[in-house]
Design a protein around this motif. Structure first.
Motif, PDB file in Angstrom:
ATOM      1  N   PRO A  50       0.791  -1.233  -0.124  1.00 37.71           N
ATOM      2  CA  PRO A  50       0.239  -0.113  -0.340  1.00 37.71           C
ATOM      3  C   PRO A  50       0.876   1.058  -0.020  1.00 37.71           C
ATOM      4  O   PRO A  50       0.710   2.037  -0.519  1.00 37.71           O
ATOM      5  N   ILE A  51       2.257   1.382   0.719  1.00 34.71           N
ATOM      6  CA  ILE A  51       2.894   2.574   1.021  1.00 34.71           C
ATOM      7  C   ILE A  51       3.248   2.602  -0.873  1.00 34.71           C
ATOM      8  O   ILE A  51       3.648   4.362  -1.359  1.00 34.71           O
ATOM      9  N   THR A  52       3.292   1.786  -1.645  1.00 36.24           N
ATOM     10  CA  THR A  52       3.961   1.671  -2.853  1.00 36.24           C
ATOM     11  C   THR A  52       2.812   2.363  -3.722  1.00 36.24           C
ATOM     12  O   THR A  52       3.208   3.832  -4.250  1.00 36.24           O
ATOM     13  N   VAL A  53       1.845   1.930  -3.074  1.00 32.50           N
ATOM     14  CA  VAL A  53       0.720   3.215  -4.382  1.00 32.50           C
ATOM     15  C   VAL A  53       0.252   4.191  -3.636  1.00 32.50           C
ATOM     16  O   VAL A  53       0.191   5.257  -4.489  1.00 32.50           O
ATOM     17  N   SER A  54       0.529   4.620  -2.597  1.00 35.55           N
ATOM     18  CA  SER A  54       1.246   6.041  -1.716  1.00 35.55           C
ATOM     19  C   SER A  54       2.086   6.974  -2.217  1.00 35.55           C
ATOM     20  O   SER A  54       1.261   8.032  -2.774  1.00 35.55           O
ATOM     21  N   ILE A  57       1.273   7.969  -6.141  1.00 32.88           N
ATOM     22  CA  ILE A  57       0.256   8.317  -5.955  1.00 32.88           C
ATOM     23  C   ILE A  57       0.809  10.305  -6.124  1.00 32.88           C
ATOM     24  O   ILE A  57       0.395  11.173  -6.404  1.00 32.88           O
ATOM     25  N   ARG A  58       1.625  10.637  -4.738  1.00 40.85           N
ATOM     26  CA  ARG A  58       1.905  11.730  -3.921  1.00 40.85           C
ATOM     27  C   ARG A  58       3.872  11.743  -4.869  1.00 40.85           C
ATOM     28  O   ARG A  58       3.614  12.897  -4.695  1.00 40.85           O
ATOM     29  N   GLN A  59       4.534  10.673  -4.811  1.00 37.71           N
ATOM     30  CA  GLN A  59       5.718  11.117  -5.547  1.00 37.71           C
ATOM     31  C   GLN A  59       6.382   9.996  -6.673  1.00 37.71           C
ATOM     32  O   GLN A  59       6.899   9.269  -6.658  1.00 37.71           O
ATOM     33  N   PRO A  60       5.520  10.548  -7.519  1.00 42.15           N
ATOM     34  CA  PRO A  60       5.906   9.531  -8.427  1.00 42.15           C
ATOM     35  C   PRO A  60       7.233   9.098  -9.408  1.00 42.15           C
ATOM     36  O   PRO A  60       8.048   8.045  -9.752  1.00 42.15           O
ATOM     37  N   GLY A  61       7.554   9.892  -9.056  1.00 36.60           N
ATOM     38  CA  GLY A  61       9.294   9.923  -9.155  1.00 36.60           C
ATOM     39  C   GLY A  61      10.523   8.458  -8.371  1.00 36.60           C
ATOM     40  O   GLY A  61      11.626   8.643  -9.163  1.00 36.60           O
ATOM     41  N   LYS A  62       9.915   8.308  -6.991  1.00 34.88           N
ATOM     42  CA  LYS A  62      10.080   7.754  -6.395  1.00 34.88           C
ATOM     43  C   LYS A  62       9.791   5.986  -6.047  1.00 34.88           C
ATOM     44  O   LYS A  62      10.386   4.740  -6.232  1.00 34.88           O
ATOM     45  N   VAL A  63       9.193   5.832  -7.626  1.00 29.52           N
ATOM     46  CA  VAL A  63       8.527   4.464  -8.204  1.00 29.52           C
ATOM     47  C   VAL A  63       9.200   3.854  -9.507  1.00 29.52           C
ATOM     48  O   VAL A  63       8.692   5.221 -10.450  1.00 29.52           O
ATOM     49  N   SER A  64       9.227   2.695  -9.553  1.00 31.04           N
ATOM     50  CA  SER A  64      10.226   2.908 -10.843  1.00 31.04           C
ATOM     51  C   SER A  64       8.532   2.870 -11.894  1.00 31.04           C
ATOM     52  O   SER A  64       7.582   2.849 -11.892  1.00 31.04           O
ATOM     53  N   ALA A  65       8.945   3.056 -13.292  1.00 31.83           N
ATOM     54  CA  ALA A  65       7.903   2.893 -14.052  1.00 31.83           C
ATOM     55  C   ALA A  65       7.316   1.928 -14.801  1.00 31.83           C
ATOM     56  O   ALA A  65       5.656   2.725 -14.413  1.00 31.83           O
ATOM     57  N   GLU A  66       7.091   0.934 -14.308  1.00 35.21           N
ATOM     58  CA  GLU A  66       6.945  -0.495 -14.222  1.00 35.21           C
ATOM     59  C   GLU A  66       5.833  -0.367 -13.142  1.00 35.21           C
ATOM     60  O   GLU A  66       4.489  -1.239 -13.650  1.00 35.21           O
ATOM     61  N   LYS A  67       6.357   0.202 -12.080  1.00 30.70           N
ATOM     62  CA  LYS A  67       5.388  -0.011 -11.607  1.00 30.70           C
ATOM     63  C   LYS A  67       4.245   0.486 -10.492  1.00 30.70           C
ATOM     64  O   LYS A  67       2.921   0.300 -10.845  1.00 30.70           O
ATOM     65  N   ARG A  68       4.055   2.114 -11.616  1.00 31.59           N
ATOM     66  CA  ARG A  68       3.389   3.408 -11.565  1.00 31.59           C
ATOM     67  C   ARG A  68       2.025   2.891 -12.670  1.00 31.59           C
ATOM     68  O   ARG A  68       1.336   2.878 -12.281  1.00 31.59           O
ATOM     69  N   GLU A  69       2.965   1.990 -13.836  1.00 31.15           N
ATOM     70  CA  GLU A  69       2.006   1.600 -14.514  1.00 31.15           C
ATOM     71  C   GLU A  69       1.245   0.640 -14.207  1.00 31.15           C
ATOM     72  O   GLU A  69      -0.312   0.164 -14.796  1.00 31.15           O
ATOM     73  N   ARG A  70       1.657  -0.152 -13.376  1.00 27.83           N
ATOM     74  CA  ARG A  70       0.599  -1.143 -12.759  1.00 27.83           C
ATOM     75  C   ARG A  70      -0.309  -0.925 -11.557  1.00 27.83           C
ATOM     76  O   ARG A  70      -1.919  -1.028 -11.953  1.00 27.83           O
ATOM     77  N   LYS A  81     -11.691   5.380  -7.903  1.00 26.90           N
ATOM     78  CA  LYS A  81     -11.033   7.313  -7.465  1.00 26.90           C
ATOM     79  C   LYS A  81      -9.733   7.545  -9.205  1.00 26.90           C
ATOM     80  O   LYS A  81      -9.073   8.178  -8.966  1.00 26.90           O
ATOM     81  N   THR A  82     -10.553   6.875  -9.987  1.00 27.64           N
ATOM     82  CA  THR A  82     -10.025   6.806 -11.033  1.00 27.64           C
ATOM     83  C   THR A  82      -9.420   7.843 -11.807  1.00 27.64           C
ATOM     84  O   THR A  82      -7.842   7.950 -12.049  1.00 27.64           O
ATOM     85  N   ASN A  83     -10.315   8.984 -11.851  1.00 25.72           N
ATOM     86  CA  ASN A  83     -10.024   9.921 -12.550  1.00 25.72           C
ATOM     87  C   ASN A  83      -8.769  11.162 -11.879  1.00 25.72           C
ATOM     88  O   ASN A  83      -7.366  11.139 -11.673  1.00 25.72           O
ATOM     89  N   PRO A  84      -9.143  11.685 -10.593  1.00 27.24           N
ATOM     90  CA  PRO A  84      -8.091  11.923  -9.741  1.00 27.24           C
ATOM     91  C   PRO A  84      -7.031  11.480  -9.679  1.00 27.24           C
ATOM     92  O   PRO A  84      -6.213  12.186  -9.378  1.00 27.24           O
ATOM     93  N   HIS A  85      -6.678  10.100  -9.280  1.00 26.98           N
ATOM     94  CA  HIS A  85      -5.394   9.077  -8.855  1.00 26.98           C
ATOM     95  C   HIS A  85      -4.816   9.311 -10.450  1.00 26.98           C
ATOM     96  O   HIS A  85      -3.798   9.618 -10.163  1.00 26.98           O
ATOM     97  N   ALA A  86      -5.475   9.159 -10.756  1.00 23.69           N
ATOM     98  CA  ALA A  86      -4.191   8.977 -12.578  1.00 23.69           C
ATOM     99  C   ALA A  86      -4.065  10.362 -12.955  1.00 23.69           C
ATOM    100  O   ALA A  86      -2.813  10.304 -13.525  1.00 23.69           O
ATOM    101  N   SER A  87      -4.374  11.644 -11.953  1.00 23.62           N
ATOM    102  CA  SER A  87      -3.715  12.332 -12.788  1.00 23.62           C
ATOM    103  C   SER A  87      -3.255  13.290 -11.716  1.00 23.62           C
ATOM    104  O   SER A  87      -1.609  13.567 -11.717  1.00 23.62           O
ATOM    105  N   ALA A  88      -3.313  13.049 -10.279  1.00 21.94           N
ATOM    106  CA  ALA A  88      -1.856  12.580  -8.508  1.00 21.94           C
ATOM    107  C   ALA A  88      -1.308  11.708  -9.016  1.00 21.94           C
ATOM    108  O   ALA A  88       0.117  12.215  -9.250  1.00 21.94           O
ATOM    109  N   LEU A  89      -1.083  11.194  -9.693  1.00 21.27           N
ATOM    110  CA  LEU A  89       0.986  10.324 -10.296  1.00 21.27           C
ATOM    111  C   LEU A  89       1.233  10.660 -10.929  1.00 21.27           C
ATOM    112  O   LEU A  89       2.163  11.153 -10.836  1.00 21.27           O
TER     113      LEU A  89
END
Length: 362
Positions: A50-54, A57-70, A81-89
């Protein structure tokens, strides 16, 4: 253990209800809990913590592109919360601190929020306020929305009882401030007081003044139940005859106190004192007693909790168990500011003292 703490002058821990994730989340709540996906559901589907999801969403640079896509796909599939979270990424954290009060009508909550805001706004944070209305469903919906809102920190005038909500708040990886109770196990930061001791203080005061047949008016759950627990403990210890309990779960005005005392007298006239677990209830009860031509406190003693501005203006003045709500909010703001500044908080749980203000009603 509690007796030892009281003997040493330490506050009694509040035995706050903890509702497991597997339990029926509607327990004690008139509304069902919102059934949308939680961050844990997204994490399971994406195969990450769950912390990786968090962080994605908040600090995408700290998560690999592959995990962000998953994670993005999991958000889409779960409807989280599809739309808000997609933009939050693609964006970072805001400078907004959110405060959620149990009841917007409460003067004490308003003072606490003002005290907290005063500290944080000086540092450039924006302070926004919402309401949970003592509702598990509203609380859950609010907590689920926090991922989209991306606040810098969150404050509650209360403590979180649902374990799923506690887990979700931890996964945000931001400062979480709980208040208005004194549990052993806060989520993160805590500025509170012992509601159990507040009830004990009320009962001891009535016993010391010679009252023997007592009743209670207040909420049946949450902090009301804790105050009632302490009140009944001392009633048993000191031989007071506990006659009746009147439940009032929603308190919006003094009219609720007037109606509650009327309901109490519908059940029994054999009382000489009543503890109201909220000052609005106590003020309303005092007005109803006067309407019935009762002399307060000789015919009926009334003691409240909270210290509303009206408490000292009525005749007779209202005896009440008080806390410094503004100072509580300031302490909360200072602790949040430490954490937001990257400083360690040496004592993440702080206790605020209770004070008995004795006036003419008890």
């Amino acid at each position: 253990m509690d007796n030892e703490r009281r003997a040493s002058g330490e506050p009694t821990f509040d035995d706050v209800v903890r509702i497991p994730s597997t339990a029926d989340a509607t327990w004690g709540d008139p509304e069902s809990v919102v059934g949308t996906a939680l961050i844990e559901d997204v994490a399971r589907l994406a195969g990450v913590a769950p912390i990786t999801v968090s962080r994605a969403i908040r600090q995408p640079g700290k998560v690999s592109a592959e995990k962000r896509e998953r994670i993005r796909l999991a958000i889409s599939q779960t409807g989280y919360k599809t739309n808000p979270h997609a933009s939050a990424l693609r964006s970072g954290r805001t400078n907004i601190v959110l405060a959620f009060v149990s009841n917007l009508f409460s003067q004490q909550f308003a003072l606490a929020v003002r005290g907290c805001a005063q500290v944080l706004e000086k540092a450039g944070y924006q302070f926004l306020v919402g309401q949970t209305s003592y509702s598990y469903s509203k609380e859950t919906a609010i907590i689920q929305s926090l991922q989209a809102l991306k606040p810098a920190a969150v404050m509650f005038t209360g403590v979180i009882e649902l374990e799923r909500n506690r887990e979700s708040l931890r996964s945000l990886d931001i400062p979480i401030m709980e208040t208005w109770a004194y549990p052993r196990d806060p989520i993160d930061l805590l500025v509170g007081f012992s509601n159990t001791d507040a009830g004990r203080m009320a009962a001891n005061h009535l016993a010391d003044r010679g009252y023997r047949r007592v009743a209670y008016i207040g909420r049946r759950g949450g902090r009301g139940a804790l105050r009632l627990k302490g009140f009944r403990e001392v009633c048993a210890e000191r031989g007071l005859d506990f006659k009746c309990e009147i439940v009032c779960d929603e308190v919006e005005s003094v009219s609720d106190g007037r109606r509650s005392l009327a309901r109490l007298f519908d059940q029994t006239n054999d009382i000489d004192a009543v503890f109201c677990a909220n000052d609005l209830l106590a003020i309303g009860a005092l007005m109803e007693a006067r309407r019935r031509k009762l002399t307060v406190p000789s015919d009926l003693a009334i003691i409240g909790f909270g210290e509303n501005d009206m408490a000292g203006e009525l005749s007779p003045g209202l005896t009440t168990i008080a806390i410094d709500s503004f100072a509580l909010g300031q302490f909360a703001g200072e602790m949040l500011m430490q954490r937001l500044s990257g400083e360690p908080v040496d004592h993440p749980a702080r206790h605020v003292e209770l004070t008995l203000i004795e006036r003419g009603s008890a």
